[in-house]
Design a protein around this motif. Structure first.
Motif, PDB file in Angstrom:
ATOM      1  N   ARG A  58      50.423  44.694  21.243  1.00  0.00           N
ATOM      2  CA  ARG A  58      50.011  43.755  22.802  1.00  0.00           C
ATOM      3  C   ARG A  58      50.198  45.223  23.696  1.00  0.00           C
ATOM      4  O   ARG A  58      51.148  45.767  23.645  1.00  0.00           O
ATOM      5  CB  ARG A  58      50.659  42.647  22.908  1.00  0.00           C
ATOM      6  N   LEU A  59      49.187  44.767  24.769  1.00  0.00           N
ATOM      7  CA  LEU A  59      49.117  45.933  25.767  1.00  0.00           C
ATOM      8  C   LEU A  59      49.941  45.205  27.015  1.00  0.00           C
ATOM      9  O   LEU A  59      49.988  44.240  27.508  1.00  0.00           O
ATOM     10  CB  LEU A  59      47.872  46.396  26.332  1.00  0.00           C
ATOM     11  N   ASP A  60      50.790  46.214  27.743  1.00  0.00           N
ATOM     12  CA  ASP A  60      51.361  46.199  29.164  1.00  0.00           C
ATOM     13  C   ASP A  60      50.760  47.012  29.914  1.00  0.00           C
ATOM     14  O   ASP A  60      50.957  47.927  30.211  1.00  0.00           O
ATOM     15  CB  ASP A  60      53.008  46.392  28.626  1.00  0.00           C
ATOM     16  N   VAL A  61      49.813  46.496  30.706  1.00  0.00           N
ATOM     17  CA  VAL A  61      48.547  47.370  31.474  1.00  0.00           C
ATOM     18  C   VAL A  61      49.561  47.370  32.864  1.00  0.00           C
ATOM     19  O   VAL A  61      49.869  46.423  33.547  1.00  0.00           O
ATOM     20  CB  VAL A  61      47.495  46.677  31.636  1.00  0.00           C
ATOM     21  N   HIS A  62      49.779  48.559  33.395  1.00  0.00           N
ATOM     22  CA  HIS A  62      50.210  49.131  34.644  1.00  0.00           C
ATOM     23  C   HIS A  62      49.039  49.578  35.475  1.00  0.00           C
ATOM     24  O   HIS A  62      48.785  50.777  35.408  1.00  0.00           O
ATOM     25  CB  HIS A  62      51.415  49.856  34.475  1.00  0.00           C
ATOM     26  N   LEU A  63      48.770  48.790  36.511  1.00  0.00           N
ATOM     27  CA  LEU A  63      47.513  49.115  37.306  1.00  0.00           C
ATOM     28  C   LEU A  63      48.142  49.898  38.606  1.00  0.00           C
ATOM     29  O   LEU A  63      48.738  49.214  39.419  1.00  0.00           O
ATOM     30  CB  LEU A  63      46.774  48.006  37.725  1.00  0.00           C
ATOM     31  N   MET A  64      48.133  51.058  38.606  1.00  0.00           N
ATOM     32  CA  MET A  64      48.423  52.071  39.760  1.00  0.00           C
ATOM     33  C   MET A  64      47.053  52.476  40.435  1.00  0.00           C
ATOM     34  O   MET A  64      46.610  53.594  40.378  1.00  0.00           O
ATOM     35  CB  MET A  64      49.025  53.298  39.317  1.00  0.00           C
ATOM     36  N   VAL A  65      46.332  51.429  40.988  1.00  0.00           N
ATOM     37  CA  VAL A  65      44.972  51.576  41.516  1.00  0.00           C
ATOM     38  C   VAL A  65      45.089  51.059  43.075  1.00  0.00           C
ATOM     39  O   VAL A  65      45.662  50.107  43.274  1.00  0.00           O
ATOM     40  CB  VAL A  65      44.185  50.928  40.710  1.00  0.00           C
ATOM     41  N   ALA A  66      44.158  51.495  43.840  1.00  0.00           N
ATOM     42  CA  ALA A  66      44.049  50.992  45.175  1.00  0.00           C
ATOM     43  C   ALA A  66      43.309  49.487  45.187  1.00  0.00           C
ATOM     44  O   ALA A  66      43.825  48.835  46.032  1.00  0.00           O
ATOM     45  CB  ALA A  66      43.247  52.129  45.953  1.00  0.00           C
ATOM     46  N   LYS A  67      42.786  49.232  44.338  1.00  0.00           N
ATOM     47  CA  LYS A  67      41.775  48.243  44.526  1.00  0.00           C
ATOM     48  C   LYS A  67      41.676  47.652  42.946  1.00  0.00           C
ATOM     49  O   LYS A  67      40.929  47.623  42.229  1.00  0.00           O
ATOM     50  CB  LYS A  67      40.394  48.219  44.912  1.00  0.00           C
ATOM     51  N   PRO A  68      42.791  46.677  42.722  1.00  0.00           N
ATOM     52  CA  PRO A  68      43.031  46.227  41.158  1.00  0.00           C
ATOM     53  C   PRO A  68      42.039  44.917  40.903  1.00  0.00           C
ATOM     54  O   PRO A  68      42.138  44.782  39.528  1.00  0.00           O
ATOM     55  CB  PRO A  68      44.721  45.709  41.370  1.00  0.00           C
ATOM     56  N   LYS A  69      41.558  44.396  41.769  1.00  0.00           N
ATOM     57  CA  LYS A  69      40.881  43.142  41.303  1.00  0.00           C
ATOM     58  C   LYS A  69      39.850  43.432  40.119  1.00  0.00           C
ATOM     59  O   LYS A  69      39.660  42.748  39.037  1.00  0.00           O
ATOM     60  CB  LYS A  69      40.003  42.583  42.530  1.00  0.00           C
ATOM     61  N   LYS A  70      39.031  44.504  40.304  1.00  0.00           N
ATOM     62  CA  LYS A  70      38.126  44.696  39.193  1.00  0.00           C
ATOM     63  C   LYS A  70      38.790  45.065  38.071  1.00  0.00           C
ATOM     64  O   LYS A  70      38.101  44.826  36.837  1.00  0.00           O
ATOM     65  CB  LYS A  70      37.137  45.779  39.807  1.00  0.00           C
ATOM     66  N   MET A  71      39.816  46.004  38.163  1.00  0.00           N
ATOM     67  CA  MET A  71      40.443  46.305  36.879  1.00  0.00           C
ATOM     68  C   MET A  71      41.266  45.285  36.142  1.00  0.00           C
ATOM     69  O   MET A  71      41.243  45.225  35.055  1.00  0.00           O
ATOM     70  CB  MET A  71      41.416  47.464  37.260  1.00  0.00           C
ATOM     71  N   ILE A  72      41.715  44.352  36.869  1.00  0.00           N
ATOM     72  CA  ILE A  72      42.339  43.288  36.339  1.00  0.00           C
ATOM     73  C   ILE A  72      41.312  42.600  35.370  1.00  0.00           C
ATOM     74  O   ILE A  72      41.701  42.163  34.064  1.00  0.00           O
ATOM     75  CB  ILE A  72      42.967  42.133  37.291  1.00  0.00           C
ATOM     76  N   LYS A  73      40.064  42.128  35.879  1.00  0.00           N
ATOM     77  CA  LYS A  73      38.958  41.593  34.982  1.00  0.00           C
ATOM     78  C   LYS A  73      38.775  42.405  33.911  1.00  0.00           C
ATOM     79  O   LYS A  73      38.182  42.031  32.921  1.00  0.00           O
ATOM     80  CB  LYS A  73      37.866  41.344  35.979  1.00  0.00           C
ATOM     81  N   LYS A  74      38.852  43.659  33.780  1.00  0.00           N
ATOM     82  CA  LYS A  74      38.281  44.329  32.515  1.00  0.00           C
ATOM     83  C   LYS A  74      39.466  44.436  31.693  1.00  0.00           C
ATOM     84  O   LYS A  74      39.199  44.153  30.600  1.00  0.00           O
ATOM     85  CB  LYS A  74      38.176  45.627  33.211  1.00  0.00           C
ATOM     86  N   TYR A  75      40.768  44.744  32.122  1.00  0.00           N
ATOM     87  CA  TYR A  75      41.869  44.714  31.216  1.00  0.00           C
ATOM     88  C   TYR A  75      42.383  43.705  30.363  1.00  0.00           C
ATOM     89  O   TYR A  75      42.842  43.461  29.505  1.00  0.00           O
ATOM     90  CB  TYR A  75      43.115  45.558  31.858  1.00  0.00           C
ATOM     91  N   VAL A  76      41.929  42.450  31.223  1.00  0.00           N
ATOM     92  CA  VAL A  76      42.297  41.116  30.687  1.00  0.00           C
ATOM     93  C   VAL A  76      41.526  40.690  29.278  1.00  0.00           C
ATOM     94  O   VAL A  76      41.800  39.904  28.600  1.00  0.00           O
ATOM     95  CB  VAL A  76      42.163  40.017  31.836  1.00  0.00           C
ATOM     96  N   THR A  77      40.444  41.533  29.157  1.00  0.00           N
ATOM     97  CA  THR A  77      39.416  41.331  27.950  1.00  0.00           C
ATOM     98  C   THR A  77      40.117  42.149  26.814  1.00  0.00           C
ATOM     99  O   THR A  77      39.457  41.743  25.690  1.00  0.00           O
ATOM    100  CB  THR A  77      38.048  41.777  28.291  1.00  0.00           C
ATOM    101  N   LEU A  78      40.953  42.946  26.811  1.00  0.00           N
ATOM    102  CA  LEU A  78      41.664  43.782  25.853  1.00  0.00           C
ATOM    103  C   LEU A  78      42.913  42.785  25.322  1.00  0.00           C
ATOM    104  O   LEU A  78      42.997  41.677  25.719  1.00  0.00           O
ATOM    105  CB  LEU A  78      42.186  45.234  26.278  1.00  0.00           C
ATOM    106  N   ASN A  79      43.558  43.312  24.288  1.00  0.00           N
ATOM    107  CA  ASN A  79      44.501  42.880  23.640  1.00  0.00           C
ATOM    108  C   ASN A  79      45.832  42.691  24.574  1.00  0.00           C
ATOM    109  O   ASN A  79      47.091  43.403  24.375  1.00  0.00           O
ATOM    110  CB  ASN A  79      44.928  43.321  22.499  1.00  0.00           C
ATOM    111  N   THR A  80      45.922  42.280  25.789  1.00  0.00           N
ATOM    112  CA  THR A  80      46.771  42.342  27.023  1.00  0.00           C
ATOM    113  C   THR A  80      47.536  41.285  27.048  1.00  0.00           C
ATOM    114  O   THR A  80      47.382  39.907  27.149  1.00  0.00           O
ATOM    115  CB  THR A  80      45.957  42.459  28.399  1.00  0.00           C
ATOM    116  N   GLU A  81      49.121  41.485  27.111  1.00  0.00           N
ATOM    117  CA  GLU A  81      50.132  40.450  27.216  1.00  0.00           C
ATOM    118  C   GLU A  81      50.312  40.592  28.710  1.00  0.00           C
ATOM    119  O   GLU A  81      50.518  39.370  29.143  1.00  0.00           O
ATOM    120  CB  GLU A  81      51.090  41.014  26.646  1.00  0.00           C
TER     121      GLU A  81
END
Length: 186
Positions: A58-81
């Motif tokens: 399972r993935l523990d995704v750490h978003l060090m990004v200025a605009k996380p909304k779009k990235m959240i939507k992408k990474y939630v599609t992976l094997n993300t915990e």
């Protein structure tokens, strides 16, 4: 104690993810950097989405990004915990959480280094900050987990005993025996 292994310092992430897959690390910590929130840039999502080819962890995704909304939507599609974001980013994500933060989150990530680079020294003041955070969480929502990220090794783990998850990268990835280093953190 759960261990989340970061591959940020890896010079061959497919090889290292395959090797981590046969260890008992609990999570794979995925550092996502946009070159804006932090000066470094990570692999683009089109590469990151291939992680599942190399590990079933399972993935523990750490978003060090200025605009996380779009990235959240992408990474939630992976094997993300877990997905963690920095409160200092440019976007309010409160509407995605739908409620005040501690009532809605499962995990708080406490940085023990400057975000963005692997191999840094552990900030000594992290121990005090961790104790303060733990008290706050116990009052508001005791089920929230605390993850500590940065400079974690066999010595510094003693300073963050209150944490539920330790994120370690260079200490594990730069070693010749991933399992030995993971075991030393438990």
């Amino acid at each position: 104690m759960l261990i989340s292994t970061s591959f940020l310092s890896s010079d061959n992430y497919p090889r290292d993810l395959k090797a981590l897959n046969v260890t008992d690390t609990d999570l794979i910590h995925v550092d996502v950097m946009d070159g804006k929130f932090v000066k470094q840039k990570s692999l683009p999502f089109r590469e990151m989405k291939k992680i599942g080819r190399f590990t079933t962890k399972r993935l523990d995704v750490h978003l060090m990004v200025a605009k996380p909304k779009k990235m959240i939507k992408k990474y939630v599609t992976l094997n993300t915990e877990y997905i963690t974001v920095h409160l200092e980013n440019e976007e309010s994500i409160e509407e995605e959480l739908e409620e005040p933060y501690l009532d809605q989150v499962d995990l708080v990530l406490l940085m023990s280094v400057v975000p963005g680079e692997g191999g840094q020294a552990f900030f000594k003041e992290t121990t005090k900050r961790l104790k303060q955070l733990k008290k706050m969480i116990q009052k508001k929502n005791p089920s929230v987990l605390i993850s500590v990220d940065g400079g974690i090794n066999q010595e510094t783990k003693k300073q963050v005993k209150e944490a539920d998850i330790l994120v370690s990268g260079s200490y594990i990835i730069k070693s010749s025996d991933f399992q030995e280093k993971i075991t030393s953190l438990r």
